[in-house]
Design an enzyme around this catalytic site. Structure first.
Site, PDB file in Angstrom:
ATOM      1  N   ASN A   1      -7.524  -3.819  14.132  1.00 19.35           N
ATOM      2  CA  ASN A   1      -8.892  -4.146  13.723  1.00 19.35           C
ATOM      3  C   ASN A   1      -8.934  -5.311  12.735  1.00 19.35           C
ATOM      4  O   ASN A   1      -9.960  -5.559  12.115  1.00 19.35           O
ATOM      5  CB  ASN A   1      -9.559  -2.897  13.122  1.00 19.35           C
ATOM      6  CG  ASN A   1      -8.811  -2.371  11.899  1.00 19.35           C
ATOM      7  OD1 ASN A   1      -7.852  -2.995  11.436  1.00 19.35           O
ATOM      8  ND2 ASN A   1      -9.248  -1.247  11.368  1.00 19.35           N
TER       9      ASN A   1
ATOM     10  N   ASP B   1       0.819  -1.211   0.000  1.00 18.43           N
ATOM     11  CA  ASP B   1       0.000   0.000   0.000  1.00 18.43           C
ATOM     12  C   ASP B   1       0.853   1.261   0.000  1.00 18.43           C
ATOM     13  O   ASP B   1       2.061   1.214   0.267  1.00 18.43           O
ATOM     14  CB  ASP B   1      -0.959   0.012   1.208  1.00 18.43           C
ATOM     15  CG  ASP B   1      -0.343  -0.551   2.479  1.00 18.43           C
ATOM     16  OD1 ASP B   1       0.902  -0.487   2.608  1.00 18.43           O
ATOM     17  OD2 ASP B   1      -1.076  -1.055   3.329  1.00 18.43           O
TER      18      ASP B   1
ATOM     19  N   GLU C   1      -9.655  -2.457   5.287  1.00 18.90           N
ATOM     20  CA  GLU C   1     -10.274  -2.231   6.589  1.00 18.90           C
ATOM     21  C   GLU C   1     -11.475  -3.158   6.756  1.00 18.90           C
ATOM     22  O   GLU C   1     -11.984  -3.710   5.772  1.00 18.90           O
ATOM     23  CB  GLU C   1     -10.722  -0.766   6.683  1.00 18.90           C
ATOM     24  CG  GLU C   1      -9.582   0.248   6.561  1.00 18.90           C
ATOM     25  CD  GLU C   1      -8.721   0.337   7.817  1.00 18.90           C
ATOM     26  OE1 GLU C   1      -8.524  -0.677   8.513  1.00 18.90           O
ATOM     27  OE2 GLU C   1      -8.215   1.451   8.104  1.00 18.90           O
TER      28      GLU C   1
ATOM     29  N   HIS D   1      -7.140  -5.529   9.944  1.00 19.09           N
ATOM     30  CA  HIS D   1      -6.865  -5.216   8.529  1.00 19.09           C
ATOM     31  C   HIS D   1      -5.550  -5.852   8.075  1.00 19.09           C
ATOM     32  O   HIS D   1      -4.635  -6.055   8.870  1.00 19.09           O
ATOM     33  CB  HIS D   1      -6.918  -3.705   8.240  1.00 19.09           C
ATOM     34  CG  HIS D   1      -5.782  -2.883   8.744  1.00 19.09           C
ATOM     35  ND1 HIS D   1      -5.917  -1.548   9.083  1.00 19.09           N
ATOM     36  CD2 HIS D   1      -4.459  -3.149   8.951  1.00 19.09           C
ATOM     37  CE1 HIS D   1      -4.762  -1.066   9.454  1.00 19.09           C
ATOM     38  NE2 HIS D   1      -3.855  -2.010   9.396  1.00 19.09           N
TER      39      HIS D   1
HETATM   40  C1  F6R Z   1       1.483  -1.716   6.141  1.00 17.08           C
HETATM   41  C2  F6R Z   1       0.155  -2.324   6.191  1.00 17.08           C
HETATM   42  C3  F6R Z   1      -0.621  -2.456   7.463  1.00 17.08           C
HETATM   43  C4  F6R Z   1       0.237  -2.779   8.683  1.00 17.08           C
HETATM   44  C5  F6R Z   1      -0.630  -2.831   9.929  1.00 17.08           C
HETATM   45  C6  F6R Z   1       0.194  -3.067  11.183  1.00 17.08           C
HETATM   46  O1  F6R Z   1       1.982  -1.698   4.817  1.00 17.08           O
HETATM   47  O2  F6R Z   1      -0.311  -2.671   5.176  1.00 17.08           O
HETATM   48  O3  F6R Z   1      -1.593  -3.466   7.289  1.00 17.08           O
HETATM   49  O4  F6R Z   1       0.870  -4.012   8.486  1.00 17.08           O
HETATM   50  O5  F6R Z   1      -1.328  -1.626  10.067  1.00 17.08           O
HETATM   51  O6  F6R Z   1       1.016  -1.961  11.397  1.00 17.08           O
HETATM   52  P1  F6R Z   1       2.145  -1.992  12.520  1.00 17.08           P
HETATM   53  O7  F6R Z   1       3.134  -3.003  12.102  1.00 17.08           O
HETATM   54  O8  F6R Z   1       2.711  -0.591  12.504  1.00 17.08           O
HETATM   55  O9  F6R Z   1       1.447  -2.336  13.786  1.00 17.08           O
END
Ligand code: F6R
Length: 259
Positions: free
Chosen positions: A127, A57, A134, A129
């Site tokens: 959550n 992303d 989401e 994702h």
């Molecule tokens: C990042 C992504 C998100 C993160 C997730 C966890 O490219 O796609 O899905 O993997 O938000 O983020 P952290 O590792 O910062 O807790």
């Protein structure tokens, strides 16, 4: 310990396929993996010379030179630390003035033209994702623009200074895009992830926990620390199965040998 295991899975892929195509994630979780791989590269143990990558992303509305962009993160944390060819690194970036709705289909074509993703690295949101899919995201979604939930914005606000612009939209691989990766390595640490991890591994398959879609994938490795594993009801069984799998691999070869 864990980062050595994660890195070993990436390295095993490169041994079998030096031209491997990786799917990379950003966020706090994979930083230890990237640092370990950079160390191994400096020690001459691993090379990404012939590899390619597609990130999950990218934020919409900030340019790649903004230090908050995922392009900047990847350059800083990983690409500049190893020998991957910059031309082979991709994020779903939308240049200023372009229609963001056109980026997704183009990104899907680029992934397909590269032969598909061999190993997708994932983190998980509080959550549930994956990428920026989401809760309520279609389980057959493709790369597209997503609006981030208030919870995700709040979780990520720790990385932005007071008054700094925090994007509310992103372009993310869809769940179907992620599901097409040949192998998936999901990493999670800390008790804040325990509920999402339980939903991923043991919950019903539901768009309300997008990571639960991974239950329908044939080859997912989930690496957790104790805190992130704390809500798993079948924990003892997983430990037992791990020991058995390790014994099989010791006898018959590693992770990728069956491909
Ligand atoms: C990042 C992504 C998100 C993160 C997730 C966890 O490219 O796609 O899905 O993997 O938000 O983020 P952290 O590792 O910062 O807790």
């Amino acid at each position: 310990m864990q980062k050595a295991v994660e890195a070993a899975l990436v390295e095993a892929m490169l041994r079998v396929k030096p031209r491997a195509v990786f799917g990379f994630a950003t966020g706090s979780t994979p930083i230890a993996l990237y640092r370990r791989l950079a160390e191994r590269h400096r020690a001459g143990k691993v090379s990404f010379r012939d590899a390619a990558s597609f990130n999950l992303d990218e934020y919409l509305g900030i340019t790649p030179d903004n230090p908050q962009s995922y392009r900047a993160y990847m350059q800083r944390e990983f690409f500049d630390q190893v020998d991957i060819d910059p031309a082979n690194t991709h994020l779903p970036e939308c240049p200023p003035g372009e229609d963001p709705q056109r980026i997704g289909p183009r990104y899907e074509t680029m992934i397909r033209d590269a032969g598909g993703i061999d190993l997708q690295v994932l983190g998980i949101g509080h959550n549930g994702h994956i990428g920026f899919n989401e809760p309520s995201s279609s389980l057959v979604s493709r790369t597209r623009v997503k609006t981030l939930t208030p919870r995700t914005l709040e979780a990520n606000s720790r990385l932005f200074e007071d008054g700094e612009y925090q994007p509310r939209l992103a372009i993310t691989m869809g769940i179907a895009t992620i599901m097409e990766a040949r192998r998936i390595l999901l990493l999670a640490t800390g008790d804040a992830k325990a509920t999402a991890v339980a939903g991923l591994v043991e919950g019903p398959v539901t768009a309300m926990c997008p990571a639960s879609a991974l239950q329908l994938h044939e080859r997912v490795t989930v690496l957790l620390d104790e805190a992130a594993a704390a809500q798993l009801r079948y924990r003892e069984y997983y430990d037992l199965a791990n020991r058995e799998n390790r014994a099989l691999k010791d006898r018959f070869g590693d992770f990728y040998a069956a491909d």
